[in-house]
Motif scaffolding. Structure first.
Motif, mmCIF file in Angstrom:
data_model
loop_
_atom_site.group_PDB
_atom_site.id
_atom_site.type_symbol
_atom_site.label_atom_id
_atom_site.label_comp_id
_atom_site.label_asym_id
_atom_site.label_seq_id
_atom_site.Cartn_x
_atom_site.Cartn_y
_atom_site.Cartn_z
ATOM 1 N N THR A 319 -2.574 7.583 5.539
ATOM 2 C CA THR A 319 -3.625 6.920 6.309
ATOM 3 C C THR A 319 -3.125 6.500 7.687
ATOM 4 O OG1 THR A 319 -4.618 6.102 4.253
ATOM 5 C CG2 THR A 319 -5.291 5.027 6.293
ATOM 6 N N THR A 320 -1.919 5.962 7.757
ATOM 7 C CA THR A 320 -1.373 5.523 9.039
ATOM 8 C C THR A 320 -1.186 6.706 9.986
ATOM 9 O OG1 THR A 320 -0.241 3.669 7.967
ATOM 10 C CG2 THR A 320 0.539 4.315 10.144
ATOM 11 N N ALA A 321 -0.668 7.818 9.484
ATOM 12 C CA ALA A 321 -0.491 9.000 10.329
ATOM 13 C C ALA A 321 -1.837 9.554 10.783
ATOM 14 C CB ALA A 321 0.299 10.061 9.573
ATOM 15 N N THR A 322 -2.823 9.530 9.876
ATOM 16 C CA THR A 322 -4.150 10.037 10.231
ATOM 17 C C THR A 322 -4.784 9.163 11.299
ATOM 18 O OG1 THR A 322 -4.422 10.910 7.983
ATOM 19 C CG2 THR A 322 -6.405 10.698 9.319
ATOM 20 N N ARG A 323 -4.675 7.852 11.156
ATOM 21 C CA ARG A 323 -5.231 6.942 12.163
ATOM 22 C C ARG A 323 -4.552 7.114 13.509
ATOM 23 N NH1 ARG A 323 -5.744 0.854 10.085
ATOM 24 N NH2 ARG A 323 -6.407 0.676 12.265
ATOM 25 N N ALA A 324 -3.271 7.480 13.501
ATOM 26 C CA ALA A 324 -2.525 7.645 14.754
ATOM 27 C C ALA A 324 -2.821 8.984 15.421
ATOM 28 C CB ALA A 324 -1.030 7.523 14.487
ATOM 29 N N GLY A 325 -3.521 9.885 14.726
ATOM 30 C CA GLY A 325 -3.801 11.198 15.289
ATOM 31 C C GLY A 325 -2.586 12.102 15.312
ATOM 32 N N ALA A 326 -1.617 11.839 14.429
ATOM 33 C CA ALA A 326 -0.392 12.632 14.389
ATOM 34 C C ALA A 326 -0.536 13.785 13.399
ATOM 35 C CB ALA A 326 0.792 11.758 13.982
ATOM 36 N N PRO A 327 -0.263 15.014 13.785
ATOM 37 C CA PRO A 327 -0.233 16.121 12.826
ATOM 38 C C PRO A 327 0.800 15.828 11.732
ATOM 39 C CG PRO A 327 -0.221 16.946 15.076
ATOM 40 C CD PRO A 327 -0.008 15.471 15.166
ATOM 41 N N GLN A 328 0.517 16.306 10.522
ATOM 42 C CA GLN A 328 1.345 15.946 9.379
ATOM 43 C C GLN A 328 1.844 17.168 8.619
ATOM 44 O OE1 GLN A 328 -0.563 12.697 6.983
ATOM 45 N NE2 GLN A 328 -2.136 12.778 8.585
ATOM 46 N N VAL A 329 3.032 17.027 8.053
ATOM 47 C CA VAL A 329 3.542 17.951 7.041
ATOM 48 C C VAL A 329 3.840 17.094 5.817
ATOM 49 C CG1 VAL A 329 5.366 19.529 6.344
ATOM 50 C CG2 VAL A 329 4.517 19.575 8.702
ATOM 51 N N VAL A 330 3.130 17.346 4.726
ATOM 52 C CA VAL A 330 3.272 16.522 3.533
ATOM 53 C C VAL A 330 4.091 17.272 2.489
ATOM 54 C CG1 VAL A 330 2.080 15.152 1.802
ATOM 55 C CG2 VAL A 330 1.020 15.511 4.046
ATOM 56 N N VAL A 331 5.141 16.607 2.007
ATOM 57 C CA VAL A 331 6.022 17.164 0.971
ATOM 58 C C VAL A 331 5.831 16.308 -0.277
ATOM 59 C CG1 VAL A 331 8.370 17.887 0.426
ATOM 60 C CG2 VAL A 331 7.644 17.758 2.813
ATOM 61 N N PRO A 332 4.788 16.557 -1.072
ATOM 62 C CA PRO A 332 4.458 15.661 -2.183
ATOM 63 C C PRO A 332 5.500 15.723 -3.294
ATOM 64 C CG PRO A 332 3.101 17.637 -2.274
ATOM 65 C CD PRO A 332 3.867 17.700 -0.983
ATOM 66 N N GLN A 333 5.803 14.545 -3.846
ATOM 67 C CA GLN A 333 6.804 14.446 -4.891
ATOM 68 C C GLN A 333 6.192 14.186 -6.272
ATOM 69 O OE1 GLN A 333 10.393 14.734 -4.060
ATOM 70 N NE2 GLN A 333 9.258 15.623 -2.346
ATOM 71 N N THR A 334 5.194 13.310 -6.340
ATOM 72 C CA THR A 334 4.718 12.892 -7.653
ATOM 73 C C THR A 334 3.348 12.227 -7.554
ATOM 74 O OG1 THR A 334 5.350 11.580 -9.620
ATOM 75 C CG2 THR A 334 5.784 10.590 -7.471
ATOM 76 N N ALA A 335 2.757 11.955 -8.710
ATOM 77 C CA ALA A 335 1.544 11.150 -8.854
ATOM 78 C C ALA A 335 0.409 11.635 -7.954
ATOM 79 C CB ALA A 335 1.877 9.668 -8.633
ATOM 80 N N ASP A 336 -0.115 10.747 -7.100
ATOM 81 C CA ASP A 336 -1.275 11.088 -6.266
ATOM 82 C C ASP A 336 -0.898 11.837 -4.993
ATOM 83 O OD1 ASP A 336 0.014 8.752 -5.369
ATOM 84 O OD2 ASP A 336 -1.750 8.130 -4.242
ATOM 85 N N GLN A 337 0.393 12.038 -4.743
ATOM 86 C CA GLN A 337 0.817 12.628 -3.474
ATOM 87 C C GLN A 337 0.316 14.062 -3.263
ATOM 88 O OE1 GLN A 337 5.045 11.885 -3.505
ATOM 89 N NE2 GLN A 337 4.706 9.679 -3.734
ATOM 90 N N PRO A 338 0.260 14.931 -4.294
ATOM 91 C CA PRO A 338 -0.352 16.252 -4.072
ATOM 92 C C PRO A 338 -1.812 16.158 -3.634
ATOM 93 C CG PRO A 338 0.988 16.292 -6.057
ATOM 94 C CD PRO A 338 0.898 14.854 -5.629
ATOM 95 N N TYR A 339 -2.517 15.132 -4.115
ATOM 96 C CA TYR A 339 -3.916 14.959 -3.695
ATOM 97 C C TYR A 339 -3.996 14.679 -2.201
ATOM 98 C CZ TYR A 339 -8.390 12.658 -2.925
ATOM 99 O OH TYR A 339 -9.618 12.291 -2.399
ATOM 100 N N TRP A 340 -3.181 13.742 -1.712
ATOM 101 C CA TRP A 340 -3.212 13.411 -0.292
ATOM 102 C C TRP A 340 -2.753 14.592 0.554
ATOM 103 C CZ3 TRP A 340 -6.122 9.556 0.807
ATOM 104 C CH2 TRP A 340 -6.228 8.479 -0.073
ATOM 105 N N ALA A 341 -1.776 15.350 0.043
ATOM 106 C CA ALA A 341 -1.347 16.552 0.760
ATOM 107 C C ALA A 341 -2.508 17.531 0.895
ATOM 108 C CB ALA A 341 -0.183 17.208 0.009
ATOM 109 N N GLY A 342 -3.269 17.689 -0.195
ATOM 110 C CA GLY A 342 -4.416 18.577 -0.153
ATOM 111 C C GLY A 342 -5.481 18.124 0.824
ATOM 112 N N ARG A 343 -5.707 16.814 0.906
ATOM 113 C CA ARG A 343 -6.710 16.294 1.838
ATOM 114 C C ARG A 343 -6.284 16.540 3.288
ATOM 115 N NH1 ARG A 343 -11.039 16.545 1.693
ATOM 116 N NH2 ARG A 343 -11.477 14.785 3.081
ATOM 117 N N VAL A 344 -5.001 16.369 3.585
ATOM 118 C CA VAL A 344 -4.506 16.630 4.934
ATOM 119 C C VAL A 344 -4.761 18.091 5.311
ATOM 120 C CG1 VAL A 344 -2.370 16.891 6.278
ATOM 121 C CG2 VAL A 344 -2.799 14.775 5.009
#
Length: 404
Positions: A319-344
């Motif tokens: 959320t913080t990176a999205t609010r800042a307008g920063a492009p992201q590379v998500v390396v999900p490890q566990t739990a809900d992190q693959p979900y957030w990676a998918g949303r990005v």
């Protein structure tokens, strides 16, 4: 009005409560927070002059220890017992209790509110714990779902059975100790009739469901006005915007040489790197001057000045990176992190890596996409529609419900 905010978990479970607590204090409410006794949590709350009521062992120490999944029921019993002891004392005289964090901790806090006759609100910082026919639940470690079962409603039924098997006995034993009747369905008890979802509706859209009346407030983020360290400021000013690399509260990354892989991938793009130590203890990979290592830092200020953010996919960091307008590379490890990676990836504001263990080649390819001008354009556009009033709205809802 007196409010108790209760949680047990990592930084992502505590930081949103800092944002809500600050807004409540601005409105004249008295606030205290029950959370693990980790030093960084206490410092964040002290910054807004809100007392921390310590509960349970250090979340960082417990996470780093990486206990086996088979010990989960035993650990849950200890967490619930700790909640009953600490929250009962802290909740005396309160008008409302807000419960979040790991499910057994929330169950314990809600039981205290029930015993004391205090109004309670159940909150989640990611929607994957809320039953929905549109998607499957997350499986608990060591308790995978049968691969042949694909019907989401059936899977959510199995999820309820799994939660009862893991936490039911521990919860009801502790409830009996304070004179409360047993709970038949632990998940339904924790979710309640009207759960709150403290996430952004653009980044994390909730699909209306006939089964749940969900209140989505937006993410709870405290505006961070702390200055960046002088050394970091000098590093930022000395060249083009660097790439941030950090994995938050992930203490044991799937790749032990994560820092080396990340820095090599960043260098392959001709960029400098800012590396956050985090719970994984990332360290400098060499003594070259193109890499700067930071500890606790104002991510809101920093993310607005970097070329891209490489992270684990925690709800708060995403959320913080999205609010800042920063492009992201998500390396999900566990739990809900693959979900957030998918949303990005779905929003076009970055790249989701497939799997928790990047190579220099895979991370380099992801960074090429993230650093492309069109990704920056999309990230900037999405940033303009992310809500900034989530904590204020939640505070107002609590105050309104109490007649303030």
């Amino acid at each position: 009005m007196r409010v108790l905010l209760s949680t047990y978990g990592s930084r992502g479970d505590v930081e949103p409560l800092v944002g809500l607590a600050a807004r409540l204090r601005e409105s004249g409410a008295q606030v205290r927070v029950c959370a693990p006794p980790d030093e960084d949590f206490a410092q964040r709350l002290a910054h807004i002059d809100v007392p921390l009521v310590p509960v349970g062992p250090s979340a960082r120490a417990l996470t780093v220890a990486a206990p086996p999944p088979s010990s989960l029921p035993e650990r849950a019993a200890a967490v619930i017992a700790g909640q009953l002891e600490a929250v009962t004392a802290a909740a005396e005289g309160c008008d409302v209790l807000v419960a979040t964090g790991m499910l057994p901790a929330a169950a314990g806090a809600l039981s205290v509110a029930e015993k004391l006759g205090i109004r309670s609100v159940s909150v989640t910082f990611q929607q994957l714990t809320l039953p929905s026919p549109g998607r499957p639940p997350l499986a608990y470690p060591g308790r995978p779902f049968p691969p042949e079962v694909t019907d989401n409603r059936v899977l959510w039924g199995l999820d309820a059975e799994s939660i009862n098997a893991l936490f039911g006995a521990a919860l009801n034993t502790n409830r009996a100790s304070i004179g409360l009747p047993p709970v038949d369905d632990v998940r339904d008890y924790v979710i309640g009739d009207r759960p709150w979802l403290a996430t952004d509706p653009v980044l994390d859209p909730w699909q209306e469901s006939a089964d749940l009346d969900v209140v989505q407030t937006g993410a709870w983020i405290l505006p961070d006005r702390r200055p960046l360290p002088a050394g970091l400021e000098a590093f930022l000013a000395a060249g083009a915007p660097p790439v941030y690399v950090g994995f938050g509260s992930m203490p044991m990354l799937a790749s032990e040489d994560a820092a080396q892989v990340a820095v090599e991938a960043v260098r392959a793009q001709g960029r400098r790197a800012v590396v956050a130590r985090g719970w994984a203890g990332l360290a400098p990979v060499d003594d070259r001057g193109d890499c700067y290592v930071v500890g606790e830092v104002n991510q809101q200020a920093l993310f607005g000045r970097v070329a891209a953010v490489v992270h684990h996919g925690g709800a708060g960091t995403t959320t913080t990176a999205t609010r800042a307008g920063a492009p992201q590379v998500v390396v999900p490890q566990t739990a809900d992190q693959p979900y957030w990676a998918g949303r990005v990836a779905q929003l076009g504001i970055g790249v989701a890596l497939d799997g928790p263990t990047p190579t220099t080649e895979s991370l380099s390819a992801a960074l090429r996409t993230a650093l492309a001008p069109e990704t920056r354009v999309w990230a900037t556009a999405v940033a303009t529609v992310i809500r900034t009033d989530g904590a204020a709205l939640a505070a107002r809802l609590l105050l309104d419900a109490s007649g303030r």
